[in-house]
Design a protein around this motif. Structure first.
Motif, mmCIF file in Angstrom:
data_model
loop_
_atom_site.group_PDB
_atom_site.id
_atom_site.type_symbol
_atom_site.label_atom_id
_atom_site.label_comp_id
_atom_site.label_asym_id
_atom_site.label_seq_id
_atom_site.Cartn_x
_atom_site.Cartn_y
_atom_site.Cartn_z
ATOM 1 N N ALA B 5 22.543 65.230 35.359
ATOM 2 C CA ALA B 5 22.489 63.916 35.002
ATOM 3 C C ALA B 5 20.951 63.506 34.535
ATOM 4 N N CYS B 6 21.305 62.488 34.178
ATOM 5 C CA CYS B 6 20.396 61.503 32.634
ATOM 6 C C CYS B 6 19.749 61.199 33.464
ATOM 7 N N PRO B 7 18.019 61.061 33.882
ATOM 8 C CA PRO B 7 17.137 60.258 34.624
ATOM 9 C C PRO B 7 17.649 58.983 34.703
ATOM 10 N N TRP B 8 18.568 58.423 33.909
ATOM 11 C CA TRP B 8 18.933 57.047 33.697
ATOM 12 C C TRP B 8 20.515 56.631 34.115
ATOM 13 N N CYS B 9 20.479 57.203 33.121
ATOM 14 C CA CYS B 9 21.960 56.678 33.207
ATOM 15 C C CYS B 9 22.880 57.582 34.802
ATOM 16 N N GLY B 10 22.142 58.736 35.238
ATOM 17 C CA GLY B 10 23.056 58.618 36.532
ATOM 18 C C GLY B 10 23.786 60.335 35.592
ATOM 19 N N PRO B 11 24.889 61.285 36.035
ATOM 20 C CA PRO B 11 25.692 62.192 35.544
ATOM 21 C C PRO B 11 26.382 61.608 34.803
ATOM 22 N N ARG B 12 26.650 62.589 33.864
ATOM 23 C CA ARG B 12 27.519 62.494 32.656
ATOM 24 C C ARG B 12 27.982 63.679 31.694
ATOM 25 N N ASP B 13 28.831 63.790 30.964
ATOM 26 C CA ASP B 13 29.317 64.951 30.757
ATOM 27 C C ASP B 13 28.712 64.910 29.093
ATOM 28 N N GLU B 14 27.995 66.577 29.093
ATOM 29 C CA GLU B 14 27.983 67.416 28.263
ATOM 30 C C GLU B 14 27.614 67.301 27.136
ATOM 31 N N VAL B 15 29.292 66.291 26.778
ATOM 32 C CA VAL B 15 29.324 65.937 24.966
ATOM 33 C C VAL B 15 28.026 64.196 24.267
ATOM 34 N N GLU B 16 27.608 64.337 26.046
ATOM 35 C CA GLU B 16 26.993 63.356 25.316
ATOM 36 C C GLU B 16 25.016 63.445 25.178
ATOM 37 N N TYR B 17 25.096 64.889 25.200
ATOM 38 C CA TYR B 17 23.779 65.391 25.489
ATOM 39 C C TYR B 17 23.918 66.247 24.353
ATOM 40 N N ALA B 18 22.244 65.868 23.170
ATOM 41 C CA ALA B 18 22.356 67.715 22.947
ATOM 42 C C ALA B 18 20.667 67.861 23.651
ATOM 43 N N TYR B 19 20.748 69.362 21.949
ATOM 44 C CA TYR B 19 20.102 70.244 23.220
ATOM 45 C C TYR B 19 18.857 70.703 22.610
ATOM 46 N N GLY B 20 17.199 70.063 23.243
ATOM 47 C CA GLY B 20 16.623 70.494 22.710
ATOM 48 C C GLY B 20 15.069 71.707 22.535
ATOM 49 N N GLY B 21 15.474 72.537 22.939
ATOM 50 C CA GLY B 21 14.650 73.884 23.146
ATOM 51 C C GLY B 21 14.000 73.678 24.534
ATOM 52 N N GLU B 22 13.058 74.805 25.156
ATOM 53 C CA GLU B 22 12.203 75.188 25.735
ATOM 54 C C GLU B 22 11.099 73.735 26.100
ATOM 55 N N GLY B 23 11.381 73.364 27.118
ATOM 56 C CA GLY B 23 9.990 72.859 27.164
ATOM 57 C C GLY B 23 8.881 72.821 27.686
ATOM 58 N N HIS B 24 7.753 71.839 27.630
ATOM 59 C CA HIS B 24 6.427 72.117 27.814
ATOM 60 C C HIS B 24 5.893 72.731 27.168
ATOM 61 N N ILE B 25 6.013 72.452 25.190
ATOM 62 C CA ILE B 25 5.293 73.585 24.589
ATOM 63 C C ILE B 25 3.825 72.154 24.114
ATOM 64 N N ALA B 26 3.242 72.475 24.812
ATOM 65 C CA ALA B 26 2.122 71.152 24.264
ATOM 66 C C ALA B 26 1.876 71.424 22.204
ATOM 67 N N ARG B 27 1.666 71.030 21.579
ATOM 68 C CA ARG B 27 1.169 71.087 20.392
ATOM 69 C C ARG B 27 -0.621 70.875 20.427
ATOM 70 N N PRO B 28 -1.597 71.963 19.739
ATOM 71 C CA PRO B 28 -2.529 72.597 20.250
ATOM 72 C C PRO B 28 -3.294 71.384 19.502
ATOM 73 N N ALA B 29 -4.211 70.816 20.093
ATOM 74 C CA ALA B 29 -5.315 69.858 19.635
ATOM 75 C C ALA B 29 -5.418 69.824 18.236
ATOM 76 N N ARG B 30 -6.081 70.623 18.121
ATOM 77 C CA ARG B 30 -6.983 70.952 16.630
ATOM 78 C C ARG B 30 -5.813 72.231 15.881
ATOM 79 N N PRO B 31 -4.699 71.758 15.311
ATOM 80 C CA PRO B 31 -3.676 72.715 14.379
ATOM 81 C C PRO B 31 -4.460 73.313 13.270
ATOM 82 N N GLU B 32 -5.267 72.829 12.679
ATOM 83 C CA GLU B 32 -6.116 72.982 11.440
ATOM 84 C C GLU B 32 -7.180 74.268 11.580
ATOM 85 N N ALA B 33 -7.062 74.844 12.902
ATOM 86 C CA ALA B 33 -8.041 75.266 13.177
ATOM 87 C C ALA B 33 -8.066 76.819 13.682
#
Lengths: 219, 93
Positions: B5-33
């Motif tokens: 169920a896409c939050p905008w389009c509602g229930p759709r078949d899996e073939v319309e989607y692509a997987y993007g890996g684990e969620g909620h991974i915040a980019r470090p504020a200062r990666p150079e450190a």
């Protein structure tokens, strides 16, 4: 924009006009290409009052905010493609006018207006079995309780990316397809339609069929 | 096949989607450190839970929006769908 004398439909080589019939008779699926329709991509935040007002001024109607719906007038209408993205569809060769009007009305807004007319073509399907043919290759639920006139959806048909737009209850559908996939999609649809009877019609016949059935609504 | 169920389009078949890996991974504020090890952890290391997994999906053939999904990796059931920026909901039944 491509110079008009160089412009060629992606289905030109299929010589559809030579196969077109004046009266599709009992064909279950009636198909034709809508050539050179103006298509303009509009992006912006509908919650921004300046954007909403500007878009409404330029188009004469507000772009729809309900997902997967179409709103507008007979000769120019907007398909919802995302919460901040629409496809404005209009009569051939009106894209420059639409782009200029939108850019003028949205000057200073965080918005993008792009002419994408040449990127896709439109295959129109109508007839008693048009819905069956689309259901063969597309996972969208097309049952009248779930889909109907004034609705659009982006999905796949036989793996090709398409934008589907239902115009009336005949039913009549417009399939917007990337031009590099147009030949493939046309051949898949024609093959899928053979069991129902397939007829090709030219654009004026297609428009007349549409108007006879539903005098209201979009062309 | 999944119905997602896409939050905008509602229930759709899996073939319309692509997987993007684990969620909620915040980019470090200062990666150079960061040390190389810590940066490699951020970049490459992912949980691989048996059970409820929060992950990102994109409605690639549809409205092209990213969103989050809670999926049970054992039963393959989708427990929740929520927009980017929204907090992770409690896992359902």
């Amino acid at each position: 924009m491509v110079e008009p004398y160089l412009r060629q439909s992606p289905l030109d080589h299929l010589s559809l006009d030579a196969r077109a019939v004046g009266d599709p008779g009992g064909a279950g699926v009636v198909a034709g290409e809508r050539r050179f329709i103006a298509k303009v991509s509009l992006r912006g935040d509908p919650a921004d009052p300046a954007f909403a007002a500007g878009a409404k001024t330029a188009l004469g109607f507000a772009p729809p905010v309900a997902p997967n719906t179409v709103d507008g007038k007979r000769d120019r209408y907007a398909l919802w493609l995302g919460p901040d993205e629409w496809l404005v569809v209009g009569a051939p060769d009106t894209q420059d006018k639409t782009v200029a009007a939108l850019r003028a009305a949205l000057a200073g807004c965080h918005a993008a207006v792009t002419d994408v007319s040449e990127g896709r073509t439109i295959i129109r399907l109508t007839g008693a079995h048009a819905r069956d043919v689309i259901a063969k290759g597309c996972p969208i639920d097309l049952h009248p309780r779930a889909f109907g006139p004034g609705r659009c959806a982006q999905s796949r048909y036989a793996r090709a990316l398409v934008i589907l737009h239902q115009l009336d209850e005949a039913p009549t559908f417009d399939l917007h397809v990337d031009r590099s996939f147009a030949d493939y999609l046309w051949r898949v649809i024609e093959d899928a339609s053979l069991e129902y009877g397939f007829a090709v019609v030219a654009e004026p016949v297609m428009a007349a069929l549409k108007r006879r059935r539903t005098p209201q609504g979009q062309d | 096949m999944h119905l997602i169920a896409c939050p905008w389009c509602g229930p759709r078949d899996e073939v319309e989607y692509a997987y993007g890996g684990e969620g909620h991974i915040a980019r470090p504020a200062r990666p150079e450190a960061l040390s190389d090890g810590a940066y490699a952890d951020y970049l490459f290391m992912r949980r691989n839970p048996k059970g409820v997994h929060a992950e990102r999906w994109v409605h690639a053939a549809g409205c092209r929006r990213w969103f989050n999904v809670l999926r049970d990796t054992v039963s393959h059931r989708i427990l929740a769908v929520y927009k980017m920026g929204e907090p992770r909901p409690e896992a359902g039944p």
